[in-house]
Design an enzyme around this catalytic site. Structure first.
Site, PDB file in Angstrom:
ATOM      1  N   ASP A 117     109.484 -33.867 -26.268  1.00 29.03           N
ATOM      2  CA  ASP A 117     110.340 -33.955 -27.300  1.00 29.03           C
ATOM      3  C   ASP A 117     111.637 -34.855 -26.579  1.00 29.03           C
ATOM      4  O   ASP A 117     111.674 -35.560 -25.696  1.00 29.03           O
ATOM      5  CB  ASP A 117     111.569 -32.706 -27.122  1.00 29.03           C
ATOM      6  CG  ASP A 117     110.807 -31.353 -27.112  1.00 29.03           C
ATOM      7  OD1 ASP A 117     109.709 -30.881 -28.160  1.00 29.03           O
ATOM      8  OD2 ASP A 117     111.033 -29.961 -26.425  1.00 29.03           O
TER       9      ASP A 117
HETATM   10  N1  URA Z   1     107.759 -27.682 -24.040  1.00 28.87           N
HETATM   11  C1  URA Z   1     108.865 -28.942 -24.219  1.00 28.87           C
HETATM   12  O1  URA Z   1     109.909 -27.826 -24.944  1.00 28.87           O
HETATM   13  N2  URA Z   1     109.424 -29.281 -24.711  1.00 28.87           N
HETATM   14  C2  URA Z   1     108.075 -30.856 -24.081  1.00 28.87           C
HETATM   15  O2  URA Z   1     108.813 -31.867 -24.517  1.00 28.87           O
HETATM   16  C3  URA Z   1     107.255 -30.160 -23.673  1.00 28.87           C
HETATM   17  C4  URA Z   1     106.840 -28.750 -23.682  1.00 28.87           C
END
Ligand code: URA
Length: 248
Positions: A117
């Site tokens: 993310d």
């Molecule tokens: N899980 C999440 O919530 N975000 C990420 O970026 C990777 C795994």
């Protein structure tokens, strides 16, 4: 008896340079005509000459005085910083903008192996090697991903059992999550190892047990760990040994 080294594939120089983003076929032909391409110390005269794409080529071929970019297959290990996105399509600054500009025009294109993310940092692999990408993300490879999560509220101590059970259902999903391993690092910090890659999985797992992730960093993929000397935003080319370590 040791196996003979596989033969390096051959390619036309103009195609190789165009696929590495040096310009269109016409532009790279022009580079050759302007005596900008040198192989083994000799100016290349024919843009259609065949070259062997071996690992040592960047040490032997220069373009405008600079070593040739690494040919495909290429895999990069990046320490993804916060506030950049992994998708070519999402708005905002992307991880690809942290790489040399020319690399955005490479064929085959570079893509991240899975995504982090925008507000997650840590270990990210970027590759143009399709089979390798699929091997890393394939559930059959069982490549675990490890995250360090900082939480809004203190952990209760019950989370590890819930995550390990293999029965946790995330909102809107049909199948339970595979078992995951939680290690407590402090009252509001934990390490979580998962083997799947569902959308916002780590944040949603903590939300499912009534908590909220305030910071998230991935520090390991399979047997490959993010080393402390790689600063956020920095990257380097993954070595064959490191590539193998992912599956070890
Ligand atoms: N899980 C999440 O919530 N975000 C990420 O970026 C990777 C795994």
């Amino acid at each position: 008896m040791s196996k003979p080294a596989p033969k390096a594939p051959m390619a036309r120089l103009d195609r190789l340079l165009a696929n590495l983003g040096y310009g269109s076929r016409r532009e790279v032909t022009d580079l050759v005509a302007r005596r900008q391409v040198v192989l083994d110390g000799v100016v290349v005269q024919d843009s259609g000459a065949k070259v062997a794409i071996a690992a040592d080529l960047p040490g032997r071929l220069t373009v405008s005085g600079q070593p040739l970019d690494p040919p495909a297959p290429l895999t990069i290990l990046m320490h993804k910083p916060l506030d950049v996105v992994c998708s070519h399509r999402e708005p905002g600054r992307s991880v690809y903008e942290l790489l040399p500009h020319r690399w955005r025009a490479r064929i085959p294109a570079l893509s991240s192996i899975g995504r982090l993310d925008k507000d997650t940092s840590g270990l990210l692999l970027i590759t143009d090697d399709g089979p390798f990408l699929h091997r890393v993300i394939s559930p059959r490879s069982h490549v675990a991903k490890r995250y360090v999560a900082t939480l809004d509220r203190p952990l209760t101590g019950a989370e590890a059992e819930v995550f390990a059970a293999g029965s946790l259902m995330l909102e809107g999903e049909k199948d339970p999550l595979a078992p995951a391993v939680l290690e407590l690092l402090g009252p509001t910090q934990a390490r979580l190892t998962i083997t799947e890659g569902r959308y916002h999985q780590v944040r949603r797992m903590f939300a499912a047990v009534g908590n909220h992730v305030t910071a998230l960093r991935r520090d390991r993929i399979g047997g490959l760990e993010l080393s402390a000397d790689l600063a956020p935003g920095a990257w380097r080319i993954l070595t064959p040994d490191e590539q193998a370590a992912i599956f070890a």
